[in-house]
Design a protein around this motif. Structure first.
Motif, PDB file in Angstrom:
ATOM      1  N   HIS A  35       0.849  -1.193   0.000  1.00 21.78           N
ATOM      2  CA  HIS A  35       0.000   0.000   0.000  1.00 21.78           C
ATOM      3  C   HIS A  35       0.879   1.235   0.000  1.00 21.78           C
ATOM      4  O   HIS A  35       2.008   1.220   0.492  1.00 21.78           O
ATOM      5  N   VAL A  37       0.559   5.222   1.397  1.00 18.98           N
ATOM      6  CA  VAL A  37      -0.182   6.095   2.302  1.00 18.98           C
ATOM      7  C   VAL A  37       0.610   7.392   2.413  1.00 18.98           C
ATOM      8  O   VAL A  37       1.841   7.357   2.418  1.00 18.98           O
ATOM      9  N   GLN A  39       0.973  11.429   4.394  1.00 14.08           N
ATOM     10  CA  GLN A  39       0.576  12.298   5.491  1.00 14.08           C
ATOM     11  C   GLN A  39       1.095  13.693   5.224  1.00 14.08           C
ATOM     12  O   GLN A  39       2.309  13.939   5.246  1.00 14.08           O
ATOM     13  N   GLN A  43      -1.853  16.895   8.987  1.00 10.65           N
ATOM     14  CA  GLN A  43      -3.014  16.106   8.567  1.00 10.65           C
ATOM     15  C   GLN A  43      -2.874  14.657   9.005  1.00 10.65           C
ATOM     16  O   GLN A  43      -1.833  14.247   9.530  1.00 10.65           O
ATOM     17  N   GLY A  44      -3.919  13.894   8.771  1.00 10.66           N
ATOM     18  CA  GLY A  44      -3.894  12.482   9.125  1.00 10.66           C
ATOM     19  C   GLY A  44      -3.309  11.626   8.015  1.00 10.66           C
ATOM     20  O   GLY A  44      -2.764  12.124   7.030  1.00 10.66           O
ATOM     21  N   LEU A  45      -3.440  10.331   8.199  1.00 11.52           N
ATOM     22  CA  LEU A  45      -2.928   9.365   7.232  1.00 11.52           C
ATOM     23  C   LEU A  45      -3.969   9.149   6.138  1.00 11.52           C
ATOM     24  O   LEU A  45      -5.146   8.901   6.426  1.00 11.52           O
ATOM     25  N   TRP A  47      -4.867   7.059   2.588  1.00  8.47           N
ATOM     26  CA  TRP A  47      -4.559   5.931   1.726  1.00  8.47           C
ATOM     27  C   TRP A  47      -4.624   6.352   0.272  1.00  8.47           C
ATOM     28  O   TRP A  47      -5.567   7.027  -0.151  1.00  8.47           O
ATOM     29  N   ASN A  59      -5.205  -0.908  -7.360  1.00  5.80           N
ATOM     30  CA  ASN A  59      -6.475  -0.289  -7.001  1.00  5.80           C
ATOM     31  C   ASN A  59      -6.131   1.043  -6.364  1.00  5.80           C
ATOM     32  O   ASN A  59      -5.399   1.076  -5.370  1.00  5.80           O
ATOM     33  N   TYR A  95       4.467   7.055   2.374  1.00  3.63           N
ATOM     34  CA  TYR A  95       4.907   5.782   2.938  1.00  3.63           C
ATOM     35  C   TYR A  95       4.434   4.617   2.076  1.00  3.63           C
ATOM     36  O   TYR A  95       3.321   4.644   1.548  1.00  3.63           O
ATOM     37  N   SER A 102      -6.206  -9.931   6.092  1.00  5.30           N
ATOM     38  CA  SER A 102      -6.476 -10.161   7.511  1.00  5.30           C
ATOM     39  C   SER A 102      -5.369  -9.647   8.425  1.00  5.30           C
ATOM     40  O   SER A 102      -5.426  -9.826   9.644  1.00  5.30           O
ATOM     41  N   ARG A 103      -4.368  -9.014   7.870  1.00  3.39           N
ATOM     42  CA  ARG A 103      -3.271  -8.474   8.678  1.00  3.39           C
ATOM     43  C   ARG A 103      -3.221  -6.953   8.570  1.00  3.39           C
ATOM     44  O   ARG A 103      -3.708  -6.372   7.600  1.00  3.39           O
ATOM     45  N   PRO A 104      -2.599  -6.303   9.563  1.00  2.26           N
ATOM     46  CA  PRO A 104      -2.447  -4.835   9.470  1.00  2.26           C
ATOM     47  C   PRO A 104      -1.295  -4.469   8.530  1.00  2.26           C
ATOM     48  O   PRO A 104      -0.609  -5.351   8.011  1.00  2.26           O
ATOM     49  N   PHE A 105      -1.089  -3.179   8.344  1.00  2.00           N
ATOM     50  CA  PHE A 105       0.034  -2.710   7.547  1.00  2.00           C
ATOM     51  C   PHE A 105       1.318  -2.857   8.392  1.00  2.00           C
ATOM     52  O   PHE A 105       1.484  -2.195   9.401  1.00  2.00           O
ATOM     53  N   TRP A 108       6.198  -0.622   7.739  1.00  2.00           N
ATOM     54  CA  TRP A 108       6.111   0.560   6.889  1.00  2.00           C
ATOM     55  C   TRP A 108       7.526   0.938   6.455  1.00  2.00           C
ATOM     56  O   TRP A 108       8.492   0.699   7.180  1.00  2.00           O
ATOM     57  N   GLY A 109       7.617   1.545   5.282  1.00  2.00           N
ATOM     58  CA  GLY A 109       8.879   2.144   4.900  1.00  2.00           C
ATOM     59  C   GLY A 109       9.156   3.363   5.771  1.00  2.00           C
ATOM     60  O   GLY A 109       8.293   3.801   6.541  1.00  2.00           O
TER      61      GLY A 109
ATOM     62  N   TYR B  33     -11.481  -6.249  11.709  1.00  2.00           N
ATOM     63  CA  TYR B  33     -10.150  -5.940  11.184  1.00  2.00           C
ATOM     64  C   TYR B  33      -9.832  -4.473  11.501  1.00  2.00           C
ATOM     65  O   TYR B  33      -9.849  -3.598  10.635  1.00  2.00           O
ATOM     66  N   TYR B  37      -2.117   1.980  15.653  1.00  2.00           N
ATOM     67  CA  TYR B  37      -0.722   2.305  15.382  1.00  2.00           C
ATOM     68  C   TYR B  37      -0.263   3.427  16.308  1.00  2.00           C
ATOM     69  O   TYR B  37      -1.038   4.317  16.650  1.00  2.00           O
ATOM     70  N   THR B  44       8.297   6.029  11.834  1.00  2.24           N
ATOM     71  CA  THR B  44       7.290   5.317  11.062  1.00  2.24           C
ATOM     72  C   THR B  44       6.179   4.826  11.977  1.00  2.24           C
ATOM     73  O   THR B  44       6.440   4.469  13.130  1.00  2.24           O
ATOM     74  N   TYR B  88      -3.249   6.110  16.065  1.00  2.00           N
ATOM     75  CA  TYR B  88      -4.243   6.057  14.989  1.00  2.00           C
ATOM     76  C   TYR B  88      -4.921   4.691  14.986  1.00  2.00           C
ATOM     77  O   TYR B  88      -4.263   3.662  15.156  1.00  2.00           O
ATOM     78  N   GLN B  90      -7.163   2.119  12.461  1.00  2.00           N
ATOM     79  CA  GLN B  90      -7.300   1.852  11.032  1.00  2.00           C
ATOM     80  C   GLN B  90      -8.169   0.634  10.841  1.00  2.00           C
ATOM     81  O   GLN B  90      -8.028  -0.355  11.579  1.00  2.00           O
ATOM     82  N   TYR B  92      -9.034  -2.323   8.093  1.00  2.00           N
ATOM     83  CA  TYR B  92      -8.478  -2.928   6.882  1.00  2.00           C
ATOM     84  C   TYR B  92      -9.364  -4.093   6.418  1.00  2.00           C
ATOM     85  O   TYR B  92      -8.914  -4.975   5.690  1.00  2.00           O
ATOM     86  N   PHE B  99      -8.242   5.440   7.991  1.00  2.00           N
ATOM     87  CA  PHE B  99      -7.622   5.746   9.276  1.00  2.00           C
ATOM     88  C   PHE B  99      -8.459   6.759  10.034  1.00  2.00           C
ATOM     89  O   PHE B  99      -9.124   7.613   9.431  1.00  2.00           O
TER      90      PHE B  99
END
Lengths: 118, 108
Positions: A35, A37, A39, A43-45, A47, A59, A95, A102-105, A108-109, B33, B37, B44, B88, B90, B92, B99
């Motif tokens: 993904h 994202v 910021q 401001q907020g995050l 997508w 997408n 980022y 089913s998993r979070p991000f 992150w870079g 889900y 964070y 990060t 935050y 989120q 998913y 977020f």
């Protein structure tokens, strides 16, 4: 260890394009989505979109449709995000983040600061 | 898209106190889900909680998540100095992932 390393900071003029990179290591590149994202200051995050490194399918968030292109190079395990027609409000830290269903991000870079200024 | 609303915007607490952060969704989150964070200046985002209540690897047990459907909570049982940051939530479970606007936990 699993790591995403992003390209360095960019300064662009309004109307220009920027291409950011995100190099993956420590796992099989084609088995996780990436993904993007961003910021903006204060401001907020937000997508921007997702790419499947396995087949290159994407997408994009509706807001960025027509201005963003995400690609990948499986030979170097790198994902790219190209944003065109830059405006001052595109100034933000961008980022990349790894994801599977089913998993979070995670992880992150480290983020890439893009400054758009005349 | 699912809109996430976090409250409060800022939480002013002292080290050792309990922090309770809320995240409310505009509609039910698929399979709970929901992730939390932590974001520190210049760093990060780091995942603390996923699946509403599962702690991520290496996260201290003073962090806990609860809730289901549209209402979720992150609790920090006893604030340590390194916990003062922005948090935050989120979701998913549905596209696009979204977020919350963040809750800043600051030293009182």
């Amino acid at each position: 260890q699993v790591q995403l390393v992003q390209s360095g900071a960019e300064v662009k003029k309004p109307g220009a394009s920027v291409k950011l990179s995100c190099k993956a290591s420590g796992y099989t590149f084609t088995t996780y989505y990436i993904h993007w994202v961003r910021q903006a200051p204060g401001q907020g995050l937000e997508w921007m979109g997702i790419i499947n490194p396995r087949d290159g399918s994407t997408n994009y968030a509706q807001k960025f449709q027509g201005r963003v292109t995400m690609t990948r190079d499986t030979s170097t395990s790198t994902v790219y995000m190209d944003l065109s027609s830059l405006r001052s409000d595109d100034t933000a830290v961008y980022y990349c983040a790894r994801w599977s269903s089913s998993r979070p991000f995670d992880p992150w870079g480290q983020g890439t600061l893009v400054t758009v200024s005349s | 898209e699912i809109v996430l609303t976090q409250s409060p915007g800022t939480l002013s607490l002292s080290p050792g106190e309990r922090a309770t952060l809320s995240c409310r969704a505009s509609r039910s989150i698929s399979s709970n889900y929901l992730a939390w964070y932590q974001r520190k200046p210049g760093q990060t985002p780091r995942v603390l909680i996923y699946g509403a209540s599962s702690r991520a690897t290496g996260i201290a047990d003073r962090f806990s998540g609860s809730g289901s459907g549209t209402d979720f909570t992150l609790t920090i049982s006893r604030l340590e100095p390194e916990d003062f940051a922005v948090y935050y939530c989120q979701q998913y479970g549905s596209s696009p992932p979204t977020f919350g606007q963040g809750t800043k936990v600051e030293i009182k």
